[in-house]
Design a protein around this motif. Structure first.
Motif, PDB file in Angstrom:
ATOM      1  N   ARG A   3       0.854  -1.192   0.000  1.00  0.00           N
ATOM      2  CA  ARG A   3       0.000   0.000   0.000  1.00  0.00           C
ATOM      3  C   ARG A   3       0.889   1.240   0.000  1.00  0.00           C
ATOM      4  O   ARG A   3       1.969   1.238   0.590  1.00  0.00           O
ATOM      5  CB  ARG A   3      -0.912   0.002   1.211  1.00  0.00           C
ATOM      6  CG  ARG A   3      -1.911  -1.124   1.196  1.00  0.00           C
ATOM      7  CD  ARG A   3      -2.890  -0.995   2.355  1.00  0.00           C
ATOM      8  NE  ARG A   3      -3.819  -2.096   2.366  1.00  0.00           N
ATOM      9  CZ  ARG A   3      -4.921  -2.156   1.614  1.00  0.00           C
ATOM     10  NH1 ARG A   3      -5.212  -1.182   0.793  1.00  0.00           N
ATOM     11  NH2 ARG A   3      -5.713  -3.198   1.688  1.00  0.00           N
ATOM     12  N   MET A   4       0.425   2.291  -0.663  1.00  0.00           N
ATOM     13  CA  MET A   4       1.231   3.503  -0.776  1.00  0.00           C
ATOM     14  C   MET A   4       1.598   4.079   0.591  1.00  0.00           C
ATOM     15  O   MET A   4       2.740   4.485   0.805  1.00  0.00           O
ATOM     16  CB  MET A   4       0.520   4.551  -1.637  1.00  0.00           C
ATOM     17  CG  MET A   4       0.481   4.199  -3.102  1.00  0.00           C
ATOM     18  SD  MET A   4      -0.099   5.559  -4.162  1.00  0.00           S
ATOM     19  CE  MET A   4      -1.741   5.830  -3.514  1.00  0.00           C
ATOM     20  N   ALA A   5       0.649   4.136   1.515  1.00  0.00           N
ATOM     21  CA  ALA A   5       0.928   4.690   2.846  1.00  0.00           C
ATOM     22  C   ALA A   5       1.981   3.847   3.573  1.00  0.00           C
ATOM     23  O   ALA A   5       2.870   4.388   4.246  1.00  0.00           O
ATOM     24  CB  ALA A   5      -0.348   4.792   3.665  1.00  0.00           C
ATOM     25  N   ASP A   6       1.900   2.526   3.420  1.00  0.00           N
ATOM     26  CA  ASP A   6       2.901   1.649   4.040  1.00  0.00           C
ATOM     27  C   ASP A   6       4.275   1.875   3.421  1.00  0.00           C
ATOM     28  O   ASP A   6       5.297   1.867   4.118  1.00  0.00           O
ATOM     29  CB  ASP A   6       2.499   0.179   3.895  1.00  0.00           C
ATOM     30  CG  ASP A   6       1.246  -0.170   4.685  1.00  0.00           C
ATOM     31  OD1 ASP A   6       0.877   0.574   5.622  1.00  0.00           O
ATOM     32  OD2 ASP A   6       0.619  -1.198   4.343  1.00  0.00           O
ATOM     33  N   ALA A   7       4.313   2.090   2.122  1.00  0.00           N
ATOM     34  CA  ALA A   7       5.581   2.359   1.433  1.00  0.00           C
ATOM     35  C   ALA A   7       6.185   3.671   1.931  1.00  0.00           C
ATOM     36  O   ALA A   7       7.397   3.752   2.148  1.00  0.00           O
ATOM     37  CB  ALA A   7       5.369   2.409  -0.073  1.00  0.00           C
TER      38      ALA A   7
END
Length: 132
Positions: A45-49
């Motif tokens: 997920r973008m936020a996790d990245a």
């Protein structure tokens, strides 16, 4: 070399009147200052990245909030679409450069224009009302 569009993320970490920046040690824009960030891995997920990249480049754990904006960087050997997220820290700790960061530090917003910044960073901060 076949060029493809790559998805990347950045984290805009503001704490009082400071922003967290890293000096790039890899292309593109080696030696210039930018928000911590990098490529999104397949299935991530973008936020996790964004949180992972901050941790890898600065050693700090941040809370990723909402997307602020996106930018597109196209060069002779790259094409990135970068989604920048607002992020927060519970307390301002000293960052430790790691991964592909040559340096990492908190920079006062009123002193940011004195640094060699990646293209568009100053305009991004102004457009998102972090700078006057």
């Amino acid at each position: 070399m076949t060029r493809r569009v790559e998805l990347a993320v950045g984290a805009v970490v503001l704490h009082h009147n400071h922003v967290l920046l890293v000096r790039r040690s890899t292309p593109p824009e080696v030696g210039r200052w930018s928000f911590p960030g990098g490529r999104v891995q397949p299935g991530e997920r973008m936020a996790d990245a964004a949180a992972r990249e901050v941790r890898e480049e600065t050693g700090l754990d941040v809370e990723i909030n909402h997307p602020l904006d996106w930018v597109e960087h196209i060069g002779p050997n790259h094409h990135f679409v970068i989604v920048d997220f607002a992020a927060t820290v519970s307390e301002r700790q000293t960052p430790t450069p790691g991964d592909d960061a040559a340096d990492a530090r908190w920079v006062q917003l009123d002193e940011i224009s004195a640094l060699a910044l990646v293209d568009g960073l100053l305009d991004f901060l102004r457009a998102n009302r972090a700078l006057g």
